[in-house]
Design an enzyme around this catalytic site. Structure first.
Site: not given
Length: 816
Positions: A357, A548-549, A554, A656, A660
């Site tokens: 991952h 998100k985290r 990110k 993911t 969504k």
């Protein structure tokens, strides 16, 4: 008439549980009591179908899949169970008769604190798909008493408080008080020669902890199939250590019991201190050991020898956290069952598949050899022997290539020897998969190139997916009802059916109804934002969402730079026709991750200035919704117009959240990273906003000597934004507060190339804002995004795993 009878029966069952299980009078009960009563009533149905499902698996001697994951981010169970059982209306009517609103009942349930981010949510989606597809599967993990943490915001700073999600119990689980396994730690290895002259190893003088099973039934979608998520909770080997107790030392007896049970106390103990790392390794072995004892117990019901093991058992490792299962199975087969090493190794490799991952080498899990030596001495011996034989194979395949030996060894040499768990997982598995096309290519070309050269047949891609039952049917009933009205409901179990929406993307009436559903979802989120944050936002503005985290790769920071740029442009009248925009952030930062936590503070500081600016007024608002979890995601995602997927190209394995949001009609703005590439391929380049460097360009720029200051010096608008942040414009009470953020960009290499992508991102954002002014055109593209999301169903992902990795019969009707 039948509906009335079912409703009356359910109403009676709920009342019965409240009165006889909770010992309360229904007329004086609280909303939570009715939630418990409904949960137990639904659980009764789940258990009936679960027992029938298990009987069918035993009858057919089906091959079973065991999905091992340290996280299962299942969220709330009530709504998903009602959807999959097809009893939403029945339950709503029964509750109304009892004087309750379904919405209030749903809000009574606490999110299960069993996961953190995408890895755990993926595992939860997979369980839903296992059950819906009728695949004989089990999810195995840990029943954490406390989740990661409950996030609060104080003066703009993240504050971590305990996530005591089990405070009021969990009506969905079945505690198996008679189902215990002993898990051993520490001790020593005693070697002796048996009567046949074979050297045997015995792990002795160990400390014991008991693992107790807690089961949660997971229903498939309207197919009478229910599978099991089995989580282990730690118990002391006896209620008290009688040695302490009988000696009069009651305190030590209690402390020893508490120490044993701490193993399943909290999700992800802090790993920046030795005690935290030791506890995390204990957690990993604890659930793996209990799981394999359970797997072998089940296998031996029908089989006496292990010749048929790989025909009856498939184990998937969700990242490296369960990789200790490889030496554990070898220990069982060699030490306990007496198999020769080669036979045991063939069985082990044939049993395991490994899902990776991450694309960042520094994120690959390693453990100190010294820690293994103390905690799991026999497993260390087995790992050394696996490594010895593996290095011999490398010598044979690549004679004289000592650097390759060094790179591929399971043991990393250095001041402190480390066990490379990813290497162990690759060597001990017959399949190694990435989770997007790009990710898998990076694994083969860069991260694990040596292993790919040696085992090319093991590497494959399985792009992640999401379950449409939760992420559209349950989370967005307004949109899902509209879709069902026009194309029927087969899409719920066959997401490719959404292709039937393509012709409707140009239909004026359908577009208007599509926009009405989105607007209603936005109004509901706006109400929630005002309730939680006391910020009024315009439901007619573009809802620009990054949830998100919080992590540097990110790039929430890049989003903030755009907010400040937009703020400057609006107050100077440069973008008078700009589309009103509400920028919504949500996510947690790891407790010890200082930079990520400082970015959360920056978001709040920028929001405080922007939201009180008379110059920007209603044209720009910034919101941070705290304590992001599955339930909050279900509020935000249906209301999103623009989906921020802006990680540095080549850093996100898949994602993911992108799926969504697209499935709920949000347009994506993103880099060519992770699954964004595949989403672009499916929805079309005209229906997604792509910006920034490609993965190849990122590598090339790094290799040629990336200098972020050049971007700062050449771009006046960027320079102004960074100076405002660095010089205290958003933190006048502490002007140097955000200097570390700016220093990380200008003086410490800008690791994730925020400045290199800034101009492209700003231009792309302007393009998105301009398109949003034409609501009908935007709606058409939104429809096409949803229509082309069939590939990203977790049902498709699981079917590929089943056929290509686990060898499971996939003759499963897609009309389920």
């Amino acid at each position: 008439m039948e509906d009335i009878k079912r409703t009356e029966k359910l109403e009676s069952t709920i009342k019965g549980y409240i009165e006889h299980h909770l010992g309360k009078d229904c007329e004086r009960s609280h909303i939570f009591d009715f939630y418990i009563g409904l949960a137990y009533a639904i659980r009764d149905r789940l258990i009936e179908e679960w027992l029938a499902t298990q009987r069918s698996y035993y009858k057919t001697k089906a091959k079973r899949v065991y999905y091992l994951s340290l996280e299962f981010l299942v969220g709330r169970t009530l709504g998903n169970s009602m959807v999959n059982l097809g009893i939403e209306d029945e339950c709503t009517r029964a509750l109304e008769t009892l004087g309750c609103r379904m919405e209030d009942i749903r809000e009574s349930e606490w999110d299960a604190g069993l996961g953190n981010g995408g890895l755990g949510r993926l595992a939860a989606c997979f369980l839903d798909s296992f059950a819906t597809l009728g695949i004989p599967a089990y999810g195995y993990g840990i029943r954490y008493e406390y989740g990661l943490f409950y996030q609060k915001i104080k003066d703009g700073y993240q504050v971590e408080t305990p996530d005591n999600w089990l405070r009021y119990g969990n009506p969905w689980e079945i505690a198996r008080h008679g189902h215990f396994f002993s898990v051993r730690f520490h001790g020593r290895v005693d070697q002796h020669t048996d009567s046949n002259g074979i050297l045997r190893n015995e792990w002795v003088d160990t400390e014991e902890v008991m693992a107790m099973a807690c089961d949660t039934p997971i229903p498939g979608y309207r197919n009478d199939k229910v599978i099991n998520m089995r989580l282990w909770t730690a118990k002391s080997s006896r209620d008290f250590d009688l040695h302490f107790f009988n000696g009069g030392n009651y305190i030590n007896a209690v402390e020893n019991k508490a120490k044993s049970e701490s193993i399943s106390k909290v999700l992800y103990p802090s790993d920046h201190i030795m005690e935290g790392r030791l506890l995390r390794l204990k957690q990993q072995y604890f659930f793996v050991s209990a799981t394999f004892q359970d797997i072998i117990r089940r296998y031996k019901k029908d089989e006496l020898a292990f010749d048929n093991f790989t025909n009856r058992v498939a184990v998937q490792l969700n990242d490296t956290h369960p990789a200790i299962a490889i030496p554990e199975l070898m220990r069982i087969l060699v030490d306990i069952e007496g198999l020769p090493w080669k036979d045991a190794w063939d069985i082990t490799v044939g049993t395991f598949g490994y899902t990776n991952h991450t694309v960042m080498p520094e994120a690959l899990e390693k453990w100190p050899v010294s820690m293994f030596e103390n905690l799991l001495p026999r497993h260390l011996q087995i790992i050394y022997e696996i490594n010895r034989r593996f290095l011999e194979e490398i010598n044979w395949r690549f004679p004289g290539d000592f650097e390759k030996r060094k790179r591929m060894s399971l043991i990393e040499e250095g001041d402190e020897k480390m066990i490379r768990m990813a290497h162990l997982a690759i060597v001990g598995s017959h399949s190694v998969n990435g989770v997007s096309k790009l990710h898998t290519e990076i694994l083969k070309d860069r991260i694990f190139k040596d292993f790919y050269d040696m085992f090319p047949e093991r590497f494959n891609n399985k792009t992640n997916g999401i379950t449409p039952r939760r992420w559209l049917r349950k989370a967005n009933p307004l949109l899902s009802d509209l879709i069902t009205e026009y194309i029927g409901d087969k899409w719920i179990a066959d997401l490719d059916e959404l292709k039937k929406l393509v012709p409707l993307s140009g239909d004026k009436e359908f577009r208007e109804r599509w926009m009405d559903a989105k607007t209603e979802n936005k109004k509901r989120l706006a109400e929630y934002i005002f309730k939680k944050n006391r910020i009024r936002v315009d439901a007619g503005s573009m809802f620009d969402v990054q949830v998100k985290r919080v992590h540097e790769y990110k790039r929430q920071l890049l989003n903030v730079l755009h907010v400040v740029t937009l703020y400057n442009r609006i107050r100077r009248g440069k973008d008078e026709n700009v589309s009103p925009r509400t920028v919504i952030f949500s996510g947690k930062a790891a407790p010890s991750y200082r930079m990520a936590k400082l970015v959360i503070k920056l978001i709040h500081s920028v929001a405080n200035v922007v939201n009180h600016s008379k110059e920007t007024g209603e044209r720009l608002k910034v919101v941070f919704l705290c304590n992001y979890n599955v339930s909050l995601a279900e509020r935000i995602i249906p209301a999103a117009d623009l989906s921020e997927q802006i990680s540095t190209a080549g850093t996100e394995a898949s994602g993911t959240g992108n799926m969504k949001l697209s499935l709920n009609g949000a347009m994506t703005i993103g880099t060519l990273d992770g699954a964004n590439i595949e989403i672009m391929e499916e929805v079309g380049k005209d229906n997604i906003f792509i910006f920034g460097l490609t993965p190849e360009e990122v590598l090339e720029l790094r290799g040629s000597g990336y200098n972020p200051r050049l971007y700062y010096e050449k771009d006046q608008e960027l320079r102004e934004v960074l100076d405002m942040i660095g010089n205290g414009y958003f933190s006048p009470e502490n002007p140097g507060l955000f200097k570390p953020v700016i220093d990380s960009l200008l003086y410490h290499g800008d690791t994730y190339m925020v400045l290199a992508d800034y101009k492209s991102y700003i231009d792309c954002q302007k393009e998105a804002g301009n398109l949003y002014k034409d609501k009908h055109e935007w709606a058409g593209k939104s429809i096409l995004n949803v229509a082309n999301m069939g590939r990203f169903s977790s049902d498709r992902t699981i079917l590929e795993y089943a056929k290509e990795i686990w060898g499971i019969d996939t003759e499963i009707k897609k009309s389920l």
